[in-house]
Design a protein around this motif. Structure first.
Motif, PDB file in Angstrom:
ATOM      1  N   PHE A  38      48.193 -33.211  39.454  1.00 14.37           N
ATOM      2  CA  PHE A  38      49.299 -33.310  39.159  1.00 14.37           C
ATOM      3  C   PHE A  38      49.858 -32.803  38.006  1.00 14.37           C
ATOM      4  N   LYS A  39      49.983 -31.637  38.001  1.00 13.34           N
ATOM      5  CA  LYS A  39      50.315 -30.697  36.701  1.00 13.34           C
ATOM      6  C   LYS A  39      51.259 -30.814  35.854  1.00 13.34           C
ATOM      7  N   ALA A  40      52.724 -31.936  36.750  1.00 18.00           N
ATOM      8  CA  ALA A  40      53.865 -32.067  36.062  1.00 18.00           C
ATOM      9  C   ALA A  40      54.119 -33.395  35.814  1.00 18.00           C
ATOM     10  N   LEU A  41      52.638 -34.450  35.449  1.00 18.18           N
ATOM     11  CA  LEU A  41      52.954 -35.358  35.843  1.00 18.18           C
ATOM     12  C   LEU A  41      53.255 -36.147  34.510  1.00 18.18           C
ATOM     13  N   LEU A  42      54.175 -36.576  34.406  1.00 18.97           N
ATOM     14  CA  LEU A  42      54.067 -37.260  33.141  1.00 18.97           C
ATOM     15  C   LEU A  42      53.774 -38.786  32.643  1.00 18.97           C
ATOM     16  N   VAL A  43      53.813 -39.826  33.871  1.00 21.05           N
ATOM     17  CA  VAL A  43      53.822 -40.857  33.316  1.00 21.05           C
ATOM     18  C   VAL A  43      52.543 -41.565  33.972  1.00 21.05           C
ATOM     19  N   LEU A  44      51.344 -42.000  34.159  1.00 22.20           N
ATOM     20  CA  LEU A  44      50.052 -43.158  34.725  1.00 22.20           C
ATOM     21  C   LEU A  44      50.356 -44.405  34.800  1.00 22.20           C
ATOM     22  N   ASP A  45      50.418 -45.119  35.375  1.00 19.85           N
ATOM     23  CA  ASP A  45      51.036 -46.635  34.977  1.00 19.85           C
ATOM     24  C   ASP A  45      49.346 -47.090  36.271  1.00 19.85           C
ATOM     25  N   VAL A  46      48.229 -47.412  35.786  1.00 22.18           N
ATOM     26  CA  VAL A  46      47.435 -47.781  36.930  1.00 22.18           C
ATOM     27  C   VAL A  46      46.667 -48.889  36.129  1.00 22.18           C
ATOM     28  N   ASN A  47      47.961 -49.385  35.706  1.00 24.09           N
ATOM     29  CA  ASN A  47      47.313 -51.227  34.997  1.00 24.09           C
ATOM     30  C   ASN A  47      47.215 -51.929  35.857  1.00 24.09           C
ATOM     31  N   HIS A  48      46.048 -52.938  35.592  1.00 21.45           N
ATOM     32  CA  HIS A  48      45.709 -54.679  35.813  1.00 21.45           C
ATOM     33  C   HIS A  48      45.590 -53.702  37.675  1.00 21.45           C
ATOM     34  N   CYS A  49      44.845 -52.492  37.338  1.00 25.04           N
ATOM     35  CA  CYS A  49      44.297 -52.290  39.314  1.00 25.04           C
ATOM     36  C   CYS A  49      42.495 -52.867  38.644  1.00 25.04           C
ATOM     37  N   THR A  50      41.684 -52.358  38.792  1.00 21.95           N
ATOM     38  CA  THR A  50      40.071 -52.258  39.524  1.00 21.95           C
ATOM     39  C   THR A  50      39.429 -51.371  38.564  1.00 21.95           C
ATOM     40  N   ILE A  51      39.010 -50.570  38.307  1.00 23.61           N
ATOM     41  CA  ILE A  51      39.502 -49.320  37.881  1.00 23.61           C
ATOM     42  C   ILE A  51      38.227 -49.160  36.651  1.00 23.61           C
ATOM     43  N   THR A  52      36.918 -48.303  37.232  1.00 24.42           N
ATOM     44  CA  THR A  52      35.474 -48.385  36.312  1.00 24.42           C
ATOM     45  C   THR A  52      35.597 -47.620  35.401  1.00 24.42           C
ATOM     46  N   ARG A  53      36.007 -45.990  36.224  1.00 21.26           N
ATOM     47  CA  ARG A  53      35.557 -44.952  34.757  1.00 21.26           C
ATOM     48  C   ARG A  53      37.386 -44.402  35.797  1.00 21.26           C
ATOM     49  N   LEU A  54      37.368 -43.372  34.490  1.00 19.64           N
ATOM     50  CA  LEU A  54      38.492 -42.387  34.835  1.00 19.64           C
ATOM     51  C   LEU A  54      37.728 -41.165  35.035  1.00 19.64           C
ATOM     52  N   PRO A  55      38.912 -39.840  36.062  1.00 23.68           N
ATOM     53  CA  PRO A  55      38.288 -39.236  35.815  1.00 23.68           C
ATOM     54  C   PRO A  55      37.679 -38.162  34.754  1.00 23.68           C
ATOM     55  N   HIS A  56      36.170 -37.156  34.460  1.00 21.76           N
ATOM     56  CA  HIS A  56      36.546 -36.111  33.488  1.00 21.76           C
ATOM     57  C   HIS A  56      37.586 -35.705  33.196  1.00 21.76           C
ATOM     58  N   THR A  57      37.752 -35.565  34.067  1.00 24.19           N
ATOM     59  CA  THR A  57      39.771 -33.891  34.306  1.00 24.19           C
ATOM     60  C   THR A  57      40.806 -34.588  33.952  1.00 24.19           C
ATOM     61  N   ILE A  58      41.178 -35.466  33.296  1.00 24.00           N
ATOM     62  CA  ILE A  58      41.942 -36.535  33.484  1.00 24.00           C
ATOM     63  C   ILE A  58      42.996 -35.349  32.206  1.00 24.00           C
ATOM     64  N   GLY A  59      42.327 -34.363  31.587  1.00 24.74           N
ATOM     65  CA  GLY A  59      42.631 -33.863  30.237  1.00 24.74           C
ATOM     66  C   GLY A  59      43.025 -32.639  30.700  1.00 24.74           C
ATOM     67  N   ASP A  60      43.482 -32.809  32.065  1.00 22.83           N
ATOM     68  CA  ASP A  60      44.298 -31.280  32.511  1.00 22.83           C
ATOM     69  C   ASP A  60      45.261 -31.564  32.698  1.00 22.83           C
ATOM     70  N   LEU A  61      45.532 -33.252  32.175  1.00 26.54           N
ATOM     71  CA  LEU A  61      46.617 -33.100  32.848  1.00 26.54           C
ATOM     72  C   LEU A  61      47.815 -33.012  31.735  1.00 26.54           C
ATOM     73  N   LYS A  62      47.748 -31.960  31.132  1.00 27.92           N
ATOM     74  CA  LYS A  62      48.342 -31.443  29.607  1.00 27.92           C
ATOM     75  C   LYS A  62      50.205 -31.796  29.458  1.00 27.92           C
ATOM     76  N   GLN A  63      50.294 -32.619  30.148  1.00 32.07           N
ATOM     77  CA  GLN A  63      52.209 -32.636  30.322  1.00 32.07           C
ATOM     78  C   GLN A  63      52.272 -34.196  30.116  1.00 32.07           C
ATOM     79  N   LEU A  64      51.105 -34.627  30.878  1.00 24.83           N
ATOM     80  CA  LEU A  64      51.195 -36.410  30.460  1.00 24.83           C
ATOM     81  C   LEU A  64      51.350 -36.804  28.656  1.00 24.83           C
ATOM     82  N   ARG A  65      52.758 -38.057  28.862  1.00 17.46           N
ATOM     83  CA  ARG A  65      53.031 -38.614  27.426  1.00 17.46           C
ATOM     84  C   ARG A  65      53.037 -39.927  27.931  1.00 17.46           C
TER      85      ARG A  65
END
Length: 211
Positions: A38-65
């Protein structure tokens, strides 16, 4: 309630246009690697989930603010997160276990072997940033490419490398940062691509725990 983000979601037309994704307050334990398409993604909100690990490719979201991973069960952070330039990063309520950063049983019993042909081909693609459409490659090759970590020397790591942890200060990642500032750094996933790199950086490396 959502328990995961379907892979088909990243293959839809939204992958090129979605700018705000909020899946907070859902029992989601992991995010798929395909989310980083999702290269156009500016906002990613995953608060209050049960996530144990973020994908190591998250750095590809260069537009994320804006990234909010507050009140999850993260045990460590992906190295590529440090490459983002966010306006806001929230990691409130995340308690990294200090006992996790132990060198008991270190160094690991690791057999360093010559890289496979798959390793060599994938390394060439990643190092030279060769753009290949996923549809042009077998799914197993696409999955292999997405599995690449990054060595402390900057080289990509595939199956032949060693995954481990280091401590990283994330204050420079975002203009506004919410986290436990009393810590000396956050545990971040990294690796060693060879025995030489392991010996070079072993003073700052810790075993990677099972998640």
């Amino acid at each position: 309630q959502l328990t995961d983000i379907p892979l088909q979601f990243s293959r839809s037309t939204l992958a090129k246009s979605l700018v705000n994704l909020n899946v907070s307050h859902n029992p989601i334990s992991s995010l798929p690697y395909s989310l980083c398409q999702f290269k156009a993604l500016l906002v990613l909100d995953v608060n209050h989930c049960t996530i144990t690990r973020l994908p190591h490719t998250i750095g590809d979201l260069k537009q994320l603010r804006r990234l909010d991973v507050s009140f999850n069960k993260l045990r460590y952070l992906p190295k590529s997160l440090a490459s983002l330039r966010l306006e806001e990063l929230s990691m409130a309520g995340i308690q990294f276990d200090p006992l996790m950063l132990s060198r008991r049983g270190w160094p690991p019993a690791k057999t360093w072997a010559a890289p496979s042909l798959m390793d060599l081909a994938a390394t060439v693609i990643v190092r030279n940033r060769i753009r290949i459409e996923e549809s042009q490659l077998p799914w197993i090759v696409n999955a292999y490419l997405r599995s690449a970590l990054s060595c402390e020397c900057g080289c990509p790591i595939f199956l032949n490398g060693l995954s481990c942890l280091t401590l990283h200060e994330f204050r420079g990642v975002a203009a506004s940062l919410q986290y436990n500032a009393d810590r000396r750094g956050e545990p971040m996933e990294t690796g060693a691509c060879s025995r030489r790199c392991f010996e070079r950086f072993r003073h700052k490396l810790y075993p990677l725990p099972d998640v």
